[in-house]
Design an enzyme around this catalytic site. Structure first.
Site, PDB file in Angstrom:
ATOM      1  N   ASP A  89     -27.078 -25.550  44.582  1.00 37.14           N
ATOM      2  CA  ASP A  89     -26.059 -24.838  45.356  1.00 37.14           C
ATOM      3  C   ASP A  89     -25.582 -25.775  46.460  1.00 37.14           C
ATOM      4  OD1 ASP A  89     -24.350 -22.879  46.172  1.00 37.14           O
ATOM      5  OD2 ASP A  89     -25.861 -21.315  46.415  1.00 37.14           O
ATOM      6  N   CYS A 279     -52.124 -10.628  38.848  1.00 40.82           N
ATOM      7  CA  CYS A 279     -52.863  -9.529  39.487  1.00 40.82           C
ATOM      8  C   CYS A 279     -54.101  -9.091  38.713  1.00 40.82           C
ATOM      9  CB  CYS A 279     -51.974  -8.292  39.628  1.00 40.82           C
ATOM     10  SG  CYS A 279     -50.460  -8.543  40.537  1.00 40.82           S
TER      11      CYS A 279
END
Ligand code: GUN
Ligand code: ZN
Length: 643
Positions: A89, A279
Site C-alpha cells: 500500500d 486454541c
C-alpha cells in the site's frame, strides 16, 4: 492476468497470475504485515497458515531508514522472508488516519518498484463517508490523474487502481468506469473502512455494487480493509476477489477474538471453546493468565485461523453453487449485516445477469431475504414473458411440499385437464403451471413446511397478478373441478413445449416443435428424454434440472427462424476448425455474444456469417467474453463435424 474458473452469484473462483509468474487462487485474503511489528512472521503465514499473498506498507518501509535500506538492497521478498505475492500500500491509509503524508504519488510508485513489490498501489485519496459530493468528486479527479501517472510508470510492477467515491453510488460507478479504461491490474474498492467500522453494511453493499457496475470483469476486485470472517461470504457473493486484514493483529492486541458470528471481547467470554490449532487444549483461564505478548500472538493466530477456515467454506459453497445460502446464514448473525443482505434486493437486476441458469443441488430457502436472489426474479420474468397458457381456464392447487408439484396431484391434474383447466400450483415461487414443475429451480428447491407470512402474501399476490396477465378467463379452486371433462390432452407434449419456450423463447420453441413431433420418454422414469421434430432429434432433456440441451439440428432450426444475436456466440475464423471439432471456445476468439445469454445457458456457436458450427453452454456472459483476455467462454458439447 485473471481467469475465471468457477462462478456463483457475482462471485468467482479465479486464477490470478502476477507478471513474475506467481499464481494464486481467488477469493483470497492478504494478511497485513506491519514491517515494524510482525505479529506473526511472514514465513509462518506462508508455511503454517497457507497464505500465498500478503500486503505490507511501502510508506512505512520508506520512512524507516533501516527497513528502507534493506528493502532496496535485498528486495522486499527477502526483507520479509516471504516467497508468495507481495502487495504494497502507498500511504493513503496513513493519510486517512493521521492527515497528510509526506510523499508524492510519483515518489511512492517509484519506491514500490525499487523494492520489487508484485502489486503496488497508487497514492489515492481516501474519500471519507461524510464528505460532500463536490469534495468527493474533486478528489476523485486527482486520484484518477495519479492512477494514469502510475500506469505510465509501472514497468514490471502490477498496479492497484483504487475505486473511491465515498458513499455516492454515481461517483463510485464513475470512478470504476474510468479505472476500467486504464492499464491497471487490480481494482481495490477503497474508502470503505469507516463503513465497516461503523457497521454501515447497507451502504457498503451500495458502494460495492455501484463499483462493480463500472469495473472491468477481467481484473480481480479487492475490498480494501475487509478481512472480518463474518463479511467474507457476502463480499465474495458481490464479486470481491481479494481481501486484506490488519484486524487479526489489531484486535488481538485489544484481546478481541473474531469468528464468523462477530467479534468477541475476551473479558466478556465465559469459555473459549475453540478448536482451532492455536486454541486447542487451552482454557479461557489459561489464555487470560498468559503474558500480554504471548496472548496477543495466540489470539492473532486464532483470528487468522478463523479467516482461513471461513475462506475455505466460502470457496466450497461457491463451487457447489450455494454461496447465496452461506451469505444469508452469515448475515443473520448481526442485524447490521442483515441490512446489508436486505439492501442487495435493490441489485437483483444487476445480479441476475451473472446468475447461472441452473446448478447442481437444490435452492434452499433460509428466510424472506432468500426472495432477493435473482433466481426468483428470473423465474417470474420468464413466466411473465415466455409462458403461453394452453387453455383459458385455470385450476389452483395448494403447495403440498411434494416435488415435483404435480406428483401428489397426478389424478387431480388429469381431471382438471380433461375439464379444460390448466393446473397451477400456488407455491412459494408464486404460480407454477403444471407444465413447468420438473424444471429448475422449481423441482430443485426446498422450503419450510410452515410458511412465513411474507411467503404466503407474496405467492398469493403473484398468482393473482399472473392470472390477469396470462389472460385466464376462469379461475377456480383445484377441488372444484368438475368430474365429467372430455377434453383430450398430451401432458408430456405440453411440458416439452413449455420448457422450450421458457428456456429459448417463444419463436425458437416454435421452430423446434415443427410437427410432427415425437417424444422419447424414459422407460424407467417416464420422463421426457428426446424431442424429435419432423424426423430430426432437436433437443434432449436433462434428468437433473429438467432443462434441455440443444442438439445441432435444433441449433440450425433456431438460426434459420430467429435472427441473430439470439442465443448466438460468434467466433473468429481461426477458431472455427477447432470449435467444429468440439473444442471449447476461449475468450480471445469471441467476436460477439447475445447480451441476453446467462451463465450455463445453452448457446449456438456460429462463424462470423452466422453459420452454426457447434452447441454448448455459456460459461461467461457477453460483457465478460468481450473483456476477459483468458479462459473458457463456451463449454462446447458437440461441433458440426461430430454429427
Ligand atoms: N486501505 C484501506 N482503505 C484504503 C484505501 O481506500 N486506499 C488505500 N490505498 N489503502 C487502503
Ligand atoms: Zn481459536
Amino acid at each position: 492476468m485473471f481467469e475465471i474458473i468457477r462462478r456463483d452469484g457475482l462471485a468467482r473462483i479465479g486464477k490470478f497470475t502476477t507478471k513474475s509468474g506467481k499464481t494464486m487462487e481467488t477469493p483470497a485474503l492478504l494478511p497485513v504485515v506491519n514491517p515494524k511489528i510482525r505479529t506473526v512472521e511472514p514465513r509462518e503465514l506462508y508455511d503454517r497458515f497457507g497464505f500465498r499473498a500478503l500486503i505490507t506498507n511501502s510508506y512505512i518501509i520508506r520512512n524507516t531508514p533501516k527497513l528502507k535500506e534493506e528493502a532496496q538492497e535485498k528486495g522486499l521478498h527477502e526483507l520479509l522472508d516471504f516467497p508468495g505475492v507481495i502487495m504494497t500500500d502507498s500511504g493513503t491509509f496513513q493519510s486517512h488516519m493521521y492527515g497528510e503524508v509526506e510523499v508524492t504519488n510519483e515518489e511512492i510508485v517509484e519506491f514500490q518498484k525499487s523494492i520489487g513489490t508484485d502489486i503496488g498501489t497508487v497514492l489515492d485519496i481516501f474519500t471519507e463517508p461524510d464528505w460532500s459530493h463536490e469534495k468527493t468528486k474533486r478528489s476523485l479527479e486527482t486520484t484518477l490523474e495519479r492512477t494514469r501517472q502510475a500506469c505510465d510508470m509501472k514497468g514490471d510492477m502490477m498496479i492497484n487502481g483504487v475505486v473511491q467515491g465515498s458513499v455516492y453510488t454515481d461517483l463510485r460507478e464513475y470512478s470504476a468506469s474510468a479505472m476500467a479504461t486504464m492499464d491497471v491490474d487490480v481494482h481495490p474498492i477503497g474508502g470503505v473502512v469507516p463503513l465497516m467500522e461503523q457497521y454501515r453494511y447497507a451502504e457498503l453493499v451500495d458502494v460495492v455494487m455501484a463499483s462493480k457496475k463500472g469495473l472491468n470483469p477481467s481484473r480481480p476486485v479487492h475490498l480494501f480493509g475487509c478481512g472480518h470472517p463474518m463479511l467474507l461470504a457476502l463480499a465474495t457473493l458481490m464479486g470481491c476477489d481479494l481481501f486484506d486484514s490488519a484486524s487479526y493483529a489489531l484486535y488481538a492486541r485489544d484481546d478481541r477474538l473474531m469468528d464468523v458470528t462477530g467479534t468477541h471481547r475476551l473479558q466478556d467470554m465465559q469459555s473459549l471453546d475453540c478448536n482451532c490449532p492455536a486454541c486447542r487444549g487451552i482454557s479461557i483461564e489459561e489464555l487470560r493468565r498468559m503474558d500480554k505478548s504471548k496472548r496477543s500472538k495466540l489470539i492473532a493466530e486464532h483470528n487468522l485461523y478463523q479467516i482461513t477456515e471461513e475462506l475455505a467454506t466460502v470457496r466450497r459453497y461457491l463451487r457447489e453453487g450455494r454461496l447465496w445460502e452461506l451469505a444469508e446464514i452469515r448475515c443473520r448473525s448481526h442485524p447490521a449485516l442483515l441490512d446489508g443482505l436486505r439492501r442487495l434486493r435493490e441489485y437483483q437486476d444487476q445480479m441476475e445477469f451473472y446468475d447461472p441458469i441452473s446448478r447442481e443441488g437444490a435452492v434452499f430457502y433460509t428466510g424472506p431475504e432468500s426472495r432477493n436472489r435473482p433466481v426468483y426474479r428470473r423465474y417470474l420474468d420468464r413466466l411473465g414473458t415466455r409462458y403461453v397458457p394452453p387453455t383459458r381456464k385455470a385450476a389452483l392447487f395448494e403447495d403440498t411440499q411434494g416435488k415435483p408439484y404435480s406428483r401428489p396431484y397426478a389424478e387431480q391434474f388429469a381431471k382438471a385437464r380433461r375439464a379444460g383447466y390448466t393446473p397451477i400450483v400456488v407455491s412459494p415461487w408464486g404460480p407454477v403451471p403444471a407444465e413447468l414443475d420438473e424444471m429448475y429451480p422449481l423441482a430443485q428447491s426446498l422450503f419450510p413446511s410452515i410458511p412465513d407470512a411474507e411467503t404466503e402474501t407474496e405467492s398469493e399476490r403473484l398468482t393473482f397478478l399472473f392470472m390477469q396477465k396470462a389472460g385466464f378467463e376462469t379461475v377456480i379452486e383445484g377441488d372444484k373441478v368438475p368430474d365429467d371433462g372430455t377434453e383430450e390432452f398430451d401432458a408430456d407434449k405440453l411440458r416439452a413445449k413449455a420448457v422450450a419456450r421458457y428456456q429459448f423463447g417463444n419463436e425458437a420453441a416454435e421452430a423446434l416443435f415443427r410437427e410432427p413431433v415425437e417424444l422419447v420418454t424414459s422407460r424407467k422414469t417416464g420422463k421426457i428424454r428426446n424431442v424429435i421434430s419432423d424426423g430430426e432429434h432437436v433437443l434432449s432433456m436433462r434428468a437433473g434440472d429438467g432443462m434441455y440441451t440443444l442438439r445441432m439440428e435444433g441449433a440450425k432450426r433456431i438460426v434459420s427462424a430467429v435472427p441473430a444475436p439470439h442465443m448466438r456466440v460468434a467466433v473468429s475464423d481461426d477458431a472455427v476448425p477447432f470449435v467444429s471439432e468440439g473444442k471449447n471456445v476461449f475468450c480471445q476468439f469471441v467476436l460477439s455474444c447475445d447480451p441476453e445469454v446467462r451463465p450455463m445457458e445453452e448457446v449456438i456457436v456460429t462463424d462470423k456469417d452466422d453459420k452454426p458450427i457447434a452447441t454448448g453452454r455459456a460459461f461467461l456472459i457477453e460483457s465478460e467474453m468481450r473483456q476477459m483476455r483468458k479462459g473458457m467462454a463456451v463449454k462446447v458439447r458437440s461441433g458440426s463435424d461430430d454429427e
